[in-house]
Design an enzyme around this catalytic site. Structure first.
Site, short mmCIF file in Angstrom:
data_model
loop_
_atom_site.label_atom_id
_atom_site.label_comp_id
_atom_site.label_asym_id
_atom_site.label_seq_id
_atom_site.Cartn_x
_atom_site.Cartn_y
_atom_site.Cartn_z
CB SER A 265 25.57 40.85 -6.90
OG SER A 265 25.39 39.64 -6.29
CE LYS A 266 27.79 35.53 -12.42
NZ LYS A 266 29.13 35.47 -13.16
NE ARG A 267 29.47 36.20 -7.29
CZ ARG A 267 29.92 37.31 -6.97
NH1 ARG A 267 29.30 38.16 -5.96
NH2 ARG A 267 30.39 37.99 -7.81
#
Ligand code: GLU
Length: 508
Positions: A265-267
């Site tokens: 994910s982006k995080r």
């Protein structure tokens, strides 16, 4: 494969920066198209205005260009099917929604948000599957339940509505996926998805299918997250009478976190210390900055090569592939079904391989920009030489500085551990004798220095270890670095002598 010209598309929604998984999808489409002498299209799917993010479209295009994933038709490039931005094709979709309604494959629904919510609560209380479907549509406010007259009145009075697909009851949909094989879904699992809204905008499903049809797409290659939409899409092709020209589908495996636990994910990126976006992204709403591969010092071709291997492999030992080699080798048959773990160390490894492969001149030109930034101006010839001496020790151009700063700046300190272990009582005497020998050299070349040092060690019975480490400390400030004689030649006699004298003075 049929003899029709292959046409594939990458169809991102401009809802934010393009994730590396999206770049991989674009890459596989591109490789597939080029391998088969086909066309690769870029279509922007921006029908969901609420999720539109300014700058995202430009970001997507810049990312693809940076990677060398160039489109034959699409946004920013003319083509026979322009426009390629769905918001500019708005007028086009209505007739297909109407065609479906006429053929009783879709219907108008007038339910308000409150009415939908009430239905959801009621069904959840009965522990049923709360969705607008064959079981519930008969109890809702739509053109199936209202008298024809009333439907017309509502439409004429400007009452907001949506057009829903009437999912057939009790049917097994059998689909073929080029990666997953046969996929079956029973229509009892599926709801009546919204296809069109009274504001004149189609939803993703309708616009996507209509455009793939109109743009003569032969293969839909996209992420696994779209597999649940496939039954509806297949039903739409059938309902619109387009089954003959339905594209073939291939759903790509997910990209997983480095530990394999869930989707990348982006995080994950900045938390675990690697980028998940091709380019740096400055979020216009939050002002948050996410790092990009380009700004982190990755070469575009290394990034592309690394991405190609996240889900595909050539079945041989070869790992370094140019874009052309990828085009020649890529097949969907060799794309795996299971998720692919992202490995940041492997990403660095790829960059290292490309750094080694590149001409020293090319790397030196990049490194020279860093040097100039530091106010260091050196002849290109010298920078090229330095690059050739240290590039096998680094993965990124910017790491060359740590391995070569001593060429430009005399050491200000000396690695303490090495000094303690290797700087002996007689080291200064030995070094000063070497200074005399070096000073006497007329030809300050690698060969001449090598011979002089050897002669000295032999006649004075000094060990190579002791002499070399003393010299290295004096010239580099540490016990590491490339070949000592080459360092000396590049520094020049005067500088070498000055550094040795300084070290002898300073190191106690
Ligand atoms: N607009 C969709 C996306 O953002 C396209 C999915 C597809 O390729 O059909 O990924």
């Amino acid at each position: 494969m049929t003899d029709k010209k292959v046409r594939v598309r990458f169809a991102p929604s401009p809802t934010g920066p393009l994730h590396m998984g999206g770049v991989r999808t674009a890459l596989y489409n591109y490789l597939f198209a080029k391998k088969h002498g086909g066309d690769f299209l870029l279509r922007i799917e921006d029908t969901d205005q609420a999720r539109f993010v300014p700058g995202a479209e430009e970001y997507i295009m810049e990312s693809l260009r940076w990677c060398g994933i160039l489109w034959d038709e699409g946004v920013g490039k003319e083509g026979p099917h322009a426009p390629y931005r769905q918001s500019e094709r708005k007028e086009l979709y209505r007739q297909y929604a109407e065609q479906l309604i006429e053929n009783k494959m879709a219907y108008y629904a007038f339910d308000t948000a409150e009415e939908l919510e009430a239905m959801r609560k009621r069904i959840e209380a009965e522990k049923g599957m709360a969705q607008y479907d064959a079981r519930t549509r008969g109890q809702m406010k739509n053109s199936l339940t209202l008298p024809e007259e009333q439907t017309r009145e509502l439409l004429e009075s400007g009452q907001p509505y949506v057009v829903r697909f009437k999912m057939p009851e009790n049917e097994e949909i059998v689909m073929q996926d080029l990666i997953r094989g046969t996929v079956k879904v029973h229509t009892s699992q599926l709801d009546d998805k919204v296809l069109y809204k009274s504001d004149g905008m189609p939803t993703y499903h309708l616009a996507n299918v209509v455009d793939d049809y109109l743009m003569e797409i032969t293969h839909v290659i996209r992420g696994e997250e779209w597999l649940p939409s496939l039954p509806l899409h297949v039903m739409l092709y059938r309902s619109l009478g387009w089954e003959e020209r339905m594209p073939q589908f291939a759903h790509l495996p997910l990209l997983l976190k480095p530990d394999g636990n869930g989707k990348l994910s982006k995080r994950d990126g900045d938390r675990l210390g690697f980028p998940v976006f091709p380019l740096m992204w400055n979020d216009p709403k939050s002002g948050e900055i996410s790092s990009g591969y380009r700004e982190s010092g990755y070469f575009a071709d290394a990034f592309v090569n690394m991405l190609a291997f996240l889900g595909w492999n050539p079945g041989t030992e070869q790992e370094v592939f140019s874009m052309q080699e990828l085009v020649d080798t890529f097949t969907l048959e060799r794309v795996g079904k299971s998720g692919s773990k992202f490995d940041p160390a492997k990403a660095r490894w790829f960059n290292h391989q490309y750094l080694l492969k590149k001409d020293n001149e090319e790397v030196a030109a990049l490194y020279d920009l860093i040097l100039k930034d530091k106010g260091i101006h050196e002849p290109m010839e010298k920078v090229v030489k330095i690059v050739s001496m240290v590039k096998d020790r680094v993965s990124f151009v910017h790491e060359i500085w740590d391995q070569s700063s001593f060429f430009f700046l005399a050491p200000e300190s000396y690695d303490e551990k090495t000094v303690q272990k290797k700087w002996k009582e007689d080291t200064p005497t030995i070094l000063l004798q070497v200074v005399d020998i070096l000073n006497a050299l007329e030809d300050f070349s690698v060969e001449a220095i090598d011979k002089a040092l050897h002669d000295y060690m032999e006649t004075q019975q000094v060990g190579a270890g002791k002499l070399m480490i003393g010299l290295r400390l004096s010239l580099v400030g540490a016990g590491m670095g490339p070949d000592l004689k080459e360092i000396m030649v590049l520094l020049g006699k005067e500088e070498v002598v000055a550094r040795i004298k300084h070290a002898v003075e300073v190191i106690k």
